[in-house]
Design a protein around this motif. Structure first.
Motif, PDB file in Angstrom:
ATOM      1  N   GLN A 181       0.830  -1.197   0.000  1.00 50.32           N
ATOM      2  CA  GLN A 181       0.000   0.000   0.000  1.00 50.32           C
ATOM      3  C   GLN A 181       0.873   1.258   0.000  1.00 50.32           C
ATOM      4  N   ASN A 182       1.852   1.252   0.884  1.00 55.76           N
ATOM      5  CA  ASN A 182       2.734   2.414   0.974  1.00 55.76           C
ATOM      6  C   ASN A 182       3.506   2.627  -0.317  1.00 55.76           C
ATOM      7  N   TYR A 183       4.064   1.540  -0.823  1.00 55.76           N
ATOM      8  CA  TYR A 183       4.890   1.690  -2.022  1.00 55.76           C
ATOM      9  C   TYR A 183       4.038   2.125  -3.201  1.00 55.76           C
ATOM     10  N   ASN A 184       2.878   1.544  -3.303  1.00 47.82           N
ATOM     11  CA  ASN A 184       2.029   1.917  -4.425  1.00 47.82           C
ATOM     12  C   ASN A 184       1.636   3.381  -4.329  1.00 47.82           C
ATOM     13  N   PHE A 185       1.469   3.818  -3.136  1.00 44.16           N
ATOM     14  CA  PHE A 185       1.136   5.223  -2.923  1.00 44.16           C
ATOM     15  C   PHE A 185       2.311   6.113  -3.339  1.00 44.16           C
ATOM     16  N   ASP A 186       3.517   5.668  -2.961  1.00 45.46           N
ATOM     17  CA  ASP A 186       4.686   6.511  -3.214  1.00 45.46           C
ATOM     18  C   ASP A 186       5.243   6.358  -4.621  1.00 45.46           C
ATOM     19  N   TYR A 187       5.246   5.134  -5.121  1.00 46.66           N
ATOM     20  CA  TYR A 187       5.950   4.903  -6.385  1.00 46.66           C
ATOM     21  C   TYR A 187       5.066   4.346  -7.475  1.00 46.66           C
ATOM     22  N   GLY A 188       3.856   4.013  -7.172  1.00 45.53           N
ATOM     23  CA  GLY A 188       3.079   3.180  -8.095  1.00 45.53           C
ATOM     24  C   GLY A 188       2.329   3.947  -9.150  1.00 45.53           C
ATOM     25  N   ILE A 189       1.499   3.212  -9.846  1.00 46.29           N
ATOM     26  CA  ILE A 189       0.701   3.787 -10.920  1.00 46.29           C
ATOM     27  C   ILE A 189      -0.692   4.072 -10.405  1.00 46.29           C
ATOM     28  N   ASP A 190      -1.395   4.927 -11.109  1.00 53.96           N
ATOM     29  CA  ASP A 190      -2.738   5.276 -10.661  1.00 53.96           C
ATOM     30  C   ASP A 190      -3.772   4.333 -11.255  1.00 53.96           C
ATOM     31  N   GLN A 191      -3.522   3.922 -12.479  1.00 50.16           N
ATOM     32  CA  GLN A 191      -4.562   3.203 -13.190  1.00 50.16           C
ATOM     33  C   GLN A 191      -4.038   1.851 -13.636  1.00 50.16           C
ATOM     34  N   ARG A 192      -4.830   0.842 -13.399  1.00 55.51           N
ATOM     35  CA  ARG A 192      -4.451  -0.486 -13.867  1.00 55.51           C
ATOM     36  C   ARG A 192      -4.731  -0.547 -15.366  1.00 55.51           C
ATOM     37  N   ARG A 193      -3.782  -1.110 -16.115  1.00 55.03           N
ATOM     38  CA  ARG A 193      -3.994  -1.151 -17.557  1.00 55.03           C
ATOM     39  C   ARG A 193      -4.546  -2.492 -18.025  1.00 55.03           C
ATOM     40  N   SER A 194      -4.311  -3.518 -17.245  1.00 55.84           N
ATOM     41  CA  SER A 194      -4.760  -4.841 -17.659  1.00 55.84           C
ATOM     42  C   SER A 194      -6.275  -4.916 -17.649  1.00 55.84           C
ATOM     43  N   ILE A 195      -6.809  -5.626 -18.632  1.00 51.73           N
ATOM     44  CA  ILE A 195      -8.263  -5.745 -18.680  1.00 51.73           C
ATOM     45  C   ILE A 195      -8.712  -7.151 -18.321  1.00 51.73           C
ATOM     46  N   PHE A 196      -7.762  -7.999 -17.970  1.00 54.06           N
ATOM     47  CA  PHE A 196      -8.134  -9.377 -17.673  1.00 54.06           C
ATOM     48  C   PHE A 196      -8.617  -9.514 -16.241  1.00 54.06           C
ATOM     49  N   PRO A 197      -9.548 -10.418 -16.029  1.00 54.81           N
ATOM     50  CA  PRO A 197     -10.051 -10.569 -14.658  1.00 54.81           C
ATOM     51  C   PRO A 197      -8.959 -11.118 -13.740  1.00 54.81           C
ATOM     52  N   LYS A 198      -9.101 -10.783 -12.471  1.00 53.64           N
ATOM     53  CA  LYS A 198      -8.118 -11.249 -11.501  1.00 53.64           C
ATOM     54  C   LYS A 198      -8.496 -12.633 -10.999  1.00 53.64           C
ATOM     55  N   GLU A 199      -7.499 -13.381 -10.664  1.00 52.61           N
ATOM     56  CA  GLU A 199      -7.753 -14.728 -10.139  1.00 52.61           C
ATOM     57  C   GLU A 199      -8.260 -14.612  -8.689  1.00 52.61           C
ATOM     58  N   ARG A 200      -9.233 -15.439  -8.356  1.00 52.06           N
ATOM     59  CA  ARG A 200      -9.806 -15.313  -7.010  1.00 52.06           C
ATOM     60  C   ARG A 200      -9.634 -16.591  -6.203  1.00 52.06           C
ATOM     61  N   HIS A 201      -9.207 -16.458  -4.968  1.00 52.21           N
ATOM     62  CA  HIS A 201      -9.131 -17.603  -4.064  1.00 52.21           C
ATOM     63  C   HIS A 201      -9.949 -17.278  -2.835  1.00 52.21           C
ATOM     64  N   LYS A 202     -10.360 -18.336  -2.181  1.00 54.38           N
ATOM     65  CA  LYS A 202     -11.096 -18.122  -0.940  1.00 54.38           C
ATOM     66  C   LYS A 202     -10.127 -17.935   0.216  1.00 54.38           C
ATOM     67  N   VAL A 203     -10.586 -17.208   1.185  1.00 50.45           N
ATOM     68  CA  VAL A 203      -9.769 -17.049   2.390  1.00 50.45           C
ATOM     69  C   VAL A 203      -9.795 -18.368   3.155  1.00 50.45           C
ATOM     70  N   GLU A 204      -8.625 -18.780   3.623  1.00 50.37           N
ATOM     71  CA  GLU A 204      -8.571 -20.058   4.351  1.00 50.37           C
ATOM     72  C   GLU A 204      -8.051 -19.820   5.749  1.00 50.37           C
ATOM     73  N   LYS A 205      -8.663 -20.473   6.723  1.00 49.99           N
ATOM     74  CA  LYS A 205      -8.052 -20.477   8.042  1.00 49.99           C
ATOM     75  C   LYS A 205      -7.122 -21.673   8.063  1.00 49.99           C
ATOM     76  N   ILE A 206      -5.825 -21.432   7.871  1.00 53.68           N
ATOM     77  CA  ILE A 206      -4.941 -22.574   7.714  1.00 53.68           C
ATOM     78  C   ILE A 206      -4.512 -23.166   9.037  1.00 53.68           C
ATOM     79  N   SER A 207      -4.660 -22.449  10.093  1.00 47.52           N
ATOM     80  CA  SER A 207      -4.363 -23.046  11.393  1.00 47.52           C
ATOM     81  C   SER A 207      -5.210 -22.323  12.423  1.00 47.52           C
ATOM     82  N   GLU A 208      -5.088 -22.734  13.655  1.00 45.38           N
ATOM     83  CA  GLU A 208      -5.875 -22.075  14.689  1.00 45.38           C
ATOM     84  C   GLU A 208      -5.527 -20.605  14.788  1.00 45.38           C
ATOM     85  N   LYS A 209      -4.274 -20.296  14.451  1.00 44.69           N
ATOM     86  CA  LYS A 209      -3.832 -18.927  14.670  1.00 44.69           C
ATOM     87  C   LYS A 209      -3.873 -18.073  13.412  1.00 44.69           C
ATOM     88  N   ILE A 210      -3.777 -18.729  12.252  1.00 40.47           N
ATOM     89  CA  ILE A 210      -3.451 -17.952  11.061  1.00 40.47           C
ATOM     90  C   ILE A 210      -4.437 -18.181   9.931  1.00 40.47           C
TER      91      ILE A 210
END
Ligand code: SF4
Ligand code: SF4
Ligand code: SF4
Ligand code: SF4
Ligand code: FES
Lengths: 507, 343, 164
Positions: free
Chosen positions: A110-139
């Motif tokens: 977030q910080n880097y994109n704010f400081d150094y990044g681009i404003d507009q995404r140029r890609s028009i392809f959909p993003k890959e989606r994964h489900k959130v997983e609770k991989i352990s009791e803690k994480i």
């Protein structure tokens, strides 16, 4: 030593460091994801690209060693362009759902994109989606946000050597997977990967959606869990709105880097101990005389009566309390000719792997050892007229406990200075409320004889005063003056909070 | 029926009751007119919401009733350091003379039925002291203010009270002096004589100066803007700072009653009383004429209040002593010389 | 600065000026007397409603998506921006993966304390989801402090702005 030029400025630096490390020490920011001071160098994120004169291409700052007469540009147009490109690549498949991401506010991307990044995404392809997983009791793991820096994998491979994580699949489908969830559950350091992760891909279930990090205040403290003295960043939410449910101000503990100790992680036991500091049920907030709440004036009068009674006295220090509080008690003992004792700290078997965890579960035990204070269990007679016992959150060994109780019971004037009501205050005439470790500045000496400072971000609660104020009134103005006197008289060096700094001083 | 009503004692009682009711009603309506009038002058709307039985708004006419009820049920606070007895008495002292003065005012032509003479004022016109009575009782009103102010034991109220009493006493001089002209030209203190002497020509015309002085002093006497130094809500709030509930409303009632009395007096002394061309040939007509004049003067009170700003205290005193009193003296001398010249 | 004003005799008589002043006031009096209530400056509120401009900031509304779920993702941006500390949010985990939009988080509680709110509109500015907006609704009065705490359910029901 050799001379190099960074952004047209001459610097002379030590040999054997990478450009990134040199720049870090010089406070020149080079964005990076995969580099971490506690892990091996991977050089896979390409975020740290810098321009080196004479090199045909940009170099990764994290993996390039500095050489004599090197000329480095961290902010040239080429570098800026490269950062933009790298960020655009990373963000190709990044959801940028910062509003619901628990990392936002402390997220490198977030910080880097704010400081150094681009404003507009140029890609028009959909993003890959994964489900959130609770991989352990803690994480939990959110693959969408992962930047594949492999810090988490390297940590589990190199530091804990438990190898629970790996990457699977290839190309743009690559993602992190947990191959050994039970192992992760048992790993006493597992939660560090949530700190390590530069983005919101790994997080703690316990912190999930609890609080936004920007609402909290961060203070640096020393973990009171054991003798190792790991550094903590404590998130405090002191400005609660009237509608907030009263959950207490301590929001979480995360690790704080200590380069002098080369320690960047904390154990899970210490990390999750934060909630204990929110408990107010057993908290002692007013002086109690014979179990009844009393005024400060009456408590002071009792104290004065005890100290002017000319009876023999004993002071029992606490390995759980800070140097300053203990030193105040020592000063009293020296002034009145009272005997000094220390309890034996509580010990606990080490988990596997243990790394830096110490058996002795008291943050300031080394101070007692340094001053060669006799154990309370070695005491010959236990008949004292005046007994002052220091105590704090934590526990001490049972045999010491029994001994101290018998001391307290026999004394005419028994005084306890403690944070939470325990058997000590129940068995003493006067119980004085003590500040806990986040409430006052205090120093602790860890097992490797490093004195470190813990900041009191919360401030004293109403009615709670430090021991030196109870005993000596206005003689000391702040805890720092006690530390200075302590270091002068007991350690033979001059110390101040500024000298101790963030990372402490080796004694 | 008519005959029974005309029995002298009954007629007296009817008169007293009627006068009392009408004056009090006028007070109530007066407060309403004041507020609505002020609102219209200032491009506002004014109280128009209080509705009878929650339905009939009648332009907010029920507002005084609501206010009265509110005042009645408000907590009656007597400050701890106040002089309790005087504190309670003061509103009465202010209110009673204000209503008493009206007794001397003839509000219609007298008439004879069956050889009996009926007069339309409460005190018989034959009492030779009409004008004196009015001034004597009228100046009692200032006691209400000064006693209330003193009893409150409050700096602001005592300031208000002092200012008010100094002002009233100063202007009373000018007022009385102006009236001397009328008394001179009439040759009697009897108010019915004053009225009958104005048949054909009202006193305003020959004694314009006197009328002006009387008119201006009237505002000062009743503590109305531009001379409301007793209250001066933007400066010191006034002599009744400490008063609340019914006691406060008594002061307010007294103020309006004073206004009515003063206006009635002005009508009697300078505007020919119940005289009115053509209308006064009937008894009812004369009463109506009197009321009409009275209401017009009251409206001028309201009108002036929302037009002029408050004077400064030194301006008030300068006006009183350096302008009003000399003017009234001039008026008196002119009238006296004129009468002497005519023999 | 002292300004010397020379008053003529006519001015010093005061009376003419007073009469002119009274003329002005009575003109207003009659003007208002003969203006029908609907044309006066004063808008008599419960009977006649004032048309507020589009940018008027009144009662908040939480917008919903097409499927009726609340747009808010409990990001706390509004609560952070709020200068009056009027917003309280408690977040909740949801197990929902939308192909086009990842939804993990939603408010479990969303309370605005209208008695604290100063209707500055910062929350609306801060919201990344266009979830919270200030509508033109200005008839918001309560009889107790507790009624001023409006919950998510009520906020969703706030009527939209006319122009939306
Ligand atoms: S990982 Fe960082 S950039 Fe990505 S959604 Fe979270 S806060 Fe935003
Ligand atoms: S989960 Fe986090 S630490 Fe691990 S590879 Fe991804 S971004 Fe890096
Ligand atoms: S309008 Fe302003 S004060 Fe009200 S809730 Fe929004 S940010 Fe807070
Ligand atoms: S800023 Fe918008 S999305 Fe975020 S919590 Fe507030 S209303 Fe919800
Ligand atoms: S930090 Fe250098 S490549 Fe990642």
């Amino acid at each position: 030593m050799m001379n190099i030029k960074i952004d047209n400025k001459e610097h002379s630096v030590e040999e054997g460091q990478t450009i990134l490390e040199v720049c870090r020490n010089l406070d020149i920011e080079i964005p990076h994801f995969c580099y971490h001071p506690g892990l091996s160098i991977a050089g896979n994120c390409r975020m740290c690209l810098v321009e080196v004169k004479g090199m045909p291409k940009l170099m990764t700052a994290c993996s390039t060693m500095v050489q004599d007469k090197m000329e480095i540009f961290t902010d040239s147009d080429v570098v800026k362009e490269a950062r933009k490109g790298v960020l655009e690549f990373i963000l190709l498949d990044h959801p940028v759902d910062c509003p619901i991401c628990d990392k936002s506010g402390e997220c490198d991307l977030q910080n880097y994109n704010f400081d150094y990044g681009i404003d507009q995404r140029r890609s028009i392809f959909p993003k890959e989606r994964h489900k959130v997983e609770k991989i352990s009791e803690k994480i939990y793991k959110n693959d969408n946000r992962c930047v594949l820096c492999t810090r988490c994998i390297r940590f589990l491979d190199e530091v804990t050597k438990t190898h629970e994580f790996t990457t699977i699949e290839r190309g743009s489908h690559t993602h992190i997977t947990c191959v050994d969830p039970e192992g992760l559950d048992q790993n006493p350091f597992a939660s560090n990967i949530a700190d390590l992760c530069p983005v919101g891909a790994l997080g703690l279930n316990e912190f999930r959606f609890k609080k936004r990090v920007w609402l909290t205040e961060h203070v640096r403290a020393v973990c009171p869990g054991c003798e190792a003295g790991c550094n903590l960043t404590v998130d405090l939410h002191t400005k609660q709105t009237p509608l907030d449910p009263n959950v207490g101000p301590v929001v979480r503990f995360t690790s704080a880097d200590n380069y002098s100790m080369q320690r960047f992680f904390i154990c899970d036991e210490g990390r999750y101990s934060y909630s204990g500091y929110n408990e107010t049920e057993r908290r002692l907030l007013h002086p109690e005389l014979d179990g009844e709440e009393t005024t400060n004036g009456k408590a002071k009068a009792f104290l004065k009566e005890a100290l002017s009674s000319e009876l023999t006295g004993a002071v029992v220090l606490s390995p759980l309390a800070s140097v300053e509080e203990n030193y105040a008690a020592i000063l009293l003992a020296e002034q009145m000719g009272y005997d000094l004792y220390r309890p034996s700290p509580f010990r606990k078997d080490l988990p596997e792997p243990a790394l830096f965890i110490e058996k002795i579960k008291a943050p300031n035990h080394r101070m007692m050892k340094l001053l060669e204070v006799p154990k309370v269990t070695d005491m010959e007679s236990s008949d004292y007229g005046v007994v002052l016992v220091l105590n704090s959150i934590g526990s001490i060994r049972d045999n010491s406990l029994v001994k101290i109780l018998s001391l307290l019971k026999r004394a005419k004037y028994s005084i306890t200075f403690e944070v939470e009501r325990s058997e000590f205050s129940e068995n003493s005439k006067l119980a004085l409320p003590a500040p806990m470790f986040l409430e006052e500045d205090g120093c602790f000496i860890n097992s490797s004889k490093r004195i470190q400072r813990s900041t009191g971000g919360l401030g004293y609660p109403e009615g709670v005063r430090p021991l030196w104020e109870w005993l000596f009134g206005n003689r000391f103005t702040n805890s720092e003056s006690l530390l200075t006197q302590f270091s002068n008289e007991k350690l033979g060096i001059e110390l101040s909070y500024e000298k101790i700094g963030k990372e402490g001083v080796e004694l | 029926m008519m005959a029974k009503l005309l029995a002298p004692e009954v007629f007296m009682i009817v008169k007293v009751v009627a006068v009392f009711i009408i004056v009090l009603t006028m007070v109530a309506v007066g407060t309403w007119v004041e507020r609505r009038g002020a609102a219209f002058i200032q491009d506002r709307v004014g109280p128009n919401r209080v509705a009878l039985f929650g339905k009939f708004r009648i332009m907010g006419l029920a507002q005084p009733v609501a206010d009265g009820i509110k005042f009645f049920f408000k907590e009656d606070v007597i400050p701890a350091n106040a002089d309790k007895i005087l504190f309670v008495l003061a509103p009465l002292i202010a209110f009673i003379p204000a209503t008493m003065t009206f007794a001397a005012i003839p509000f219609g032509r007298s008439f004879d039925i069956n050889g009996v003479h009926y007069f339309l004022s409460i005190l018989p016109p034959a009492t030779n002291i009409g004008v004196l009575y009015v001034f004597a009782i009228g100046s009692m009103g200032v006691y209400g203010i000064i006693v209330g102010a003193w009893a409150s034991n409050n700096k602001w109220s005592i300031l208000g009270g002092m200012r008010a009493s100094a002002q009233i006493i100063s202007y009373e001089l000018a007022m009385t002096m102006a009236v001397v002209g009328v008394v001179l030209s009439t040759g009697s203190l009897r108010l019915d004589r004053v009225i009958s002497a104005q048949t054909g020509l009202w006193n305003v015309v020959p004694q314009f100066l006197g009328a002006l002085v009387f008119f201006v002093s009237m505002f000062a006497e009743t503590n109305r803007l531009p001379f409301d130094f007793a209250e001066g809500e933007s400066e010191i709030i006034g002599y009744h700072v400490e008063y609340g509930s019914m006691k406060f409303s008594m002061f307010a009632l007294a103020e309006y009653a004073n206004m009515i009395t003063a206006a009635a007096l002005f009508v009697t002394l300078y505007l020919g009383g119940w005289h009115f061309p053509w209308l006064d040939q009937w008894i009812w007509g004369s009463i109506l004429a009197f009321l009409l004049k009275l209401v017009s003067i009251l409206w001028i009170f309201v009108w002036v209040r929302w037009t002029l700003p408050r004077f400064r205290y030194d301006q008030l005193m300068r006006l009183g002593w350096k302008v009003m009193i000399p003017l009234s003296l001039v008026n008196m001398i002119v009238v006296a010389l004129f009468l002497a010249y005519r023999g | 600065m002292k300004k010397e004003v020379k008053l003529s005799f006519w001015d010093r008589l005061y009376l003419p000026a007073i009469l002119v002043g009274m003329g002005i006031t009575i003109k207003h009096f009659f003007k208002n007397l003969f203006t029908p209530p609907s044309k006066r400056y004063t808008v008599e509120f419960p009977e006649r409603k004032k048309d507020v401009p589009e940018w008027y900031r009144g009662l908040h509304r939480l917008n919903t998506r097409d499927d009726g779920s609340v747009k808010c993702v409990a990001c706390y941006c509004c609560a952070t921006a709020c200068p009056a500390d009027a917003i309280f949010i408690e977040a909740e985990d949801i197990d929902d993966l939308d192909e086009s939009y990842p939804r993990e988080k939603r408010p479990k509680q969303f309370i605005i304390d209208l008695h604290r709110c100063i209707f500055c509109g910062f929350c609306q500015e801060a919201c990344p989801e266009d979830a919270i907006v200030l509508t033109n609704e200005y008839e918001i009065t309560q009889l107790s402090r507790d009624e001023g705490l409006i919950t998510m359910e009520e906020l969703i029901k706030t009527p939209k702005k006319k122009m939306d």
